[in-house]
Scaffold this active site. Structure first.
Site, mmCIF file in Angstrom:
data_model
loop_
_atom_site.group_PDB
_atom_site.id
_atom_site.type_symbol
_atom_site.label_atom_id
_atom_site.label_comp_id
_atom_site.label_asym_id
_atom_site.label_seq_id
_atom_site.Cartn_x
_atom_site.Cartn_y
_atom_site.Cartn_z
ATOM 1 N N GLY A 103 -32.437 -16.679 -30.912
ATOM 2 C CA GLY A 103 -32.816 -16.675 -29.322
ATOM 3 C C GLY A 103 -32.358 -14.887 -29.049
ATOM 4 N NE ARG A 104 -26.719 -12.598 -29.316
ATOM 5 C CZ ARG A 104 -25.895 -13.075 -28.253
ATOM 6 N NH1 ARG A 104 -25.329 -12.441 -27.379
ATOM 7 N NH2 ARG A 104 -24.929 -13.977 -28.582
ATOM 8 C CB CYS B 233 -13.845 -13.028 -3.817
ATOM 9 S SG CYS B 233 -14.698 -12.478 -2.470
ATOM 10 C CE1 TYR C 248 -27.836 -17.917 -25.440
ATOM 11 C CE2 TYR C 248 -27.695 -16.040 -26.296
ATOM 12 C CZ TYR C 248 -28.029 -17.300 -26.508
ATOM 13 O OH TYR C 248 -28.343 -17.879 -27.770
HETATM 14 N N1 LLP Z 1 -29.392 -22.830 -32.610
HETATM 15 C C1 LLP Z 1 -28.505 -23.373 -32.042
HETATM 16 C C2 LLP Z 1 -28.229 -24.729 -32.445
HETATM 17 C C3 LLP Z 1 -27.561 -22.596 -31.224
HETATM 18 O O1 LLP Z 1 -26.729 -23.266 -30.706
HETATM 19 C C4 LLP Z 1 -28.030 -21.344 -30.811
HETATM 20 C C5 LLP Z 1 -27.219 -20.687 -29.728
HETATM 21 C C6 LLP Z 1 -28.986 -20.647 -31.128
HETATM 22 C C7 LLP Z 1 -29.868 -21.394 -32.283
HETATM 23 C C8 LLP Z 1 -29.307 -19.445 -31.090
HETATM 24 O O2 LLP Z 1 -28.605 -18.462 -31.446
HETATM 25 P P1 LLP Z 1 -28.869 -16.613 -31.279
HETATM 26 O O3 LLP Z 1 -30.204 -16.696 -32.166
HETATM 27 O O4 LLP Z 1 -29.328 -16.451 -29.760
HETATM 28 O O5 LLP Z 1 -27.750 -16.246 -31.308
HETATM 29 N N2 LLP Z 1 -23.976 -17.539 -24.347
HETATM 30 C C9 LLP Z 1 -23.595 -16.764 -25.477
HETATM 31 C C10 LLP Z 1 -24.311 -17.223 -26.529
HETATM 32 C C11 LLP Z 1 -24.303 -18.783 -27.031
HETATM 33 C C12 LLP Z 1 -24.959 -19.192 -28.063
HETATM 34 C C13 LLP Z 1 -25.417 -20.675 -28.239
HETATM 35 N N3 LLP Z 1 -26.053 -21.212 -29.334
HETATM 36 C C14 LLP Z 1 -23.475 -15.179 -25.451
HETATM 37 O O6 LLP Z 1 -24.138 -14.829 -24.276
HETATM 38 O O7 LLP Z 1 -23.437 -14.552 -26.157
#
Ligand code: LLP
Length: 431
Positions: free
Chosen positions: A289-290, A356, A385
């Site tokens: 994702g990120r 606030c 995110y």
């Molecule tokens: N697969 C699963 C099952 C997940 O739970 C997640 C992320 C991903 C893939 C993708 O992960 P990435 O490649 O984006 O690291 N809101 C938080 C991050 C929460 C991630 C949740 N799961 C932040 O802003 O850092």
């Protein structure tokens, strides 16, 4: 390589000056670079070329339909966590048959919708869920493709709120219980045991935890594959990105931080994992994702006031924690830079929003170029995110979003109208 950089003192996204977008569309404004999305997807895709693989973009990181369309056009699949996310893929012209569906609380309605859309696989998080999927599949006379999510109990070494692969977490099924679960699942009607999935956490900047988890899980996948005839193994997402020194320097090795620390690149990731995964002879799924969206986006904001107290220099901006909650929620660092480059000494500043709450800040005691009322700033690495975690707290409308492609730009989400915030509300009949 991402595409936010100064050109003649003006911060640009690809070939577009961000100041012109802020003027035209107002702020707070998310801006996404299509070139960066494409570049990051392609880098990962190329690094994984030795494997039969499918990248399933974790659209929870950014689910704007223009972002989905960009990645769908490149052949991406999608990691989804709700019927809403699958519907977005369909709406954006993506292929539901390339969707995996994760999450610990799938409802019967969501399962039925996903079955009708013929998704690639359910990533199952409990035995109760396996039974529910089987029941719905029998009712709809369909065969449900499933993969169980294994919790490998490996510490990802990342922020506690985004670690998912230890027994402290609600996710997946314990490593030791997996084989028993598959044996019982094989007896449930209308299920096809299609693979195994894992995901250990997010924002991992070291390849080691991935390596440890894959080393641990591969023999299990191999045994299960011999018994049940799998198609795939999903290693999840989690590849981390640069947040400090996030501004593209023109140096192709932008992943080197000022301290010279090299963060995880797709090639390092592939170099370590491909040799472990290749012998399985299965399709390998990834759920980044990120990595795809983080550095492809920035949040533009305008300085409303400068407020000096005895101790602090507060830069009060028009974006707030409802637009980008990461600093408040995880103490995350986002680089903050002016859209027009400023010369001269920096001022130690707190950058805060109008909400606030004391937690409504983007930076504390940060050396920042001296800015004044009406100046514009960019919060970098806000593509993942960011907007998706936005809310209407304090009755603030959701920000607009723009996609840039070369010298072109287009609004891909219009700014929410204030009255739209409560359009689903009504007074009670007795009022
Ligand atoms: N697969 C699963 C099952 C997940 O739970 C997640 C992320 C991903 C893939 C993708 O992960 P990435 O490649 O984006 O690291 N809101 C938080 C991050 C929460 C991630 C949740 N799961 C932040 O802003 O850092």
């Amino acid at each position: 390589m991402h595409s936010f950089r100064y050109v003649k003192g003006q911060l640009q996204c690809e070939g577009v000056a961000l100041a012109s977008l802020a003027e035209k569309h107002g702020t707070p404004l998310f801006v996404y670079s299509q070139a960066t999305l494409t570049d990051h997807y392609s880098k990962l895709d190329r690094a994984l070329a030795p494997l039969d693989h499918l990248i399933c973009f974790a659209m929870k990181s950014n689910s704007n339909i223009a972002v989905i369309r960009t990645l769908a056009n490149l052949g991406s699949g999608f990691d989804t966590v709700s019927a809403g996310e699958i519907q977005r893929v369909v709406d954006a012209g993506g292929d539901a048959r390339k969707c995996v569906f994760a999450g610990v609380g799938k409802t019967e309605e969501e399962i039925a919708y996903a079955l009708r859309q013929e998704i690639y696989s359910f990533n199952v998080e409990s035995e109760a869920e396996l039974k529910r999927i089987s029941k719905v599949a029998v009712r709809l006379r369909r065969i449900a493709p499933v993969a169980v999510r294994v919790n490998p109990n490996v510490d990802a070494g990342t922020h506690a709120k985004i670690t998912t692969g230890t027994y402290e977490n609600k996710f997946g099924i314990a490593f030791e219980q997996i084989e028993g679960v598959y044996a019982r699942a094989a007896k449930l009607p209308n299920l096809r045991l299609r693979g195994l999935q894992m995901h250990i956490g997010s924002q991992l900047t070291d390849v080691k935890p991935f390596q440890l988890a894959v080393e641990k899980v591969v023999p299990l996948v191999d045994r299960l594959n011999r018994k049940h005839g799998f198609d795939f193994f999903s290693v999840g997402g989690g590849i981390g990105i640069v947040y400090r020194d996030a501004l593209a320097s023109g140096d192709p090795a932008w992943w080197l931080t000022k301290e010279g620390k090299k963060v995880l690149t797709p090639q390092t990731y592939a170099d370590k994992l491909v040799p472990l995964l290749k012998p399985l002879g299965l399709k390998i799924l990834l759920e980044p994702g990120r990595f795809l969206t983080g550095n492809a986006g920035a949040l533009l904001t305008r300085v409303e006031f400068i407020k000096k107290t005895g101790k602090k220099n507060f830069v009060i901006v028009d974006a707030a924690m409802n637009d980008l909650i990461r600093p408040a929620f995880y103490d995350s660092f986002h680089e903050i830079v002016p859209l027009k480059k400023k010369a001269g000494a920096t001022v130690s500043s707190d950058v805060v929003g109008p909400i606030c709450e004391s937690g409504d800040y983007f930076a504390k005691d940060r050396p920042l170029a001296k800015v004044g009322e009406g100046d514009h700033l960019a919060l970098l690495s806000a593509g993942a995110y960011g907007s998706v975690m936005g809310s209407n707290y304090n009755s603030r409308p959701l920000a607009a979003e723009v996609l840039v492609n070369g010298t072109k730009s287009a609004v891909v989400r219009r700014r929410q109208e204030i009255a739209d915030i409560w359009e689903n509300e009504q007074t009670a009949p007795w009022q």
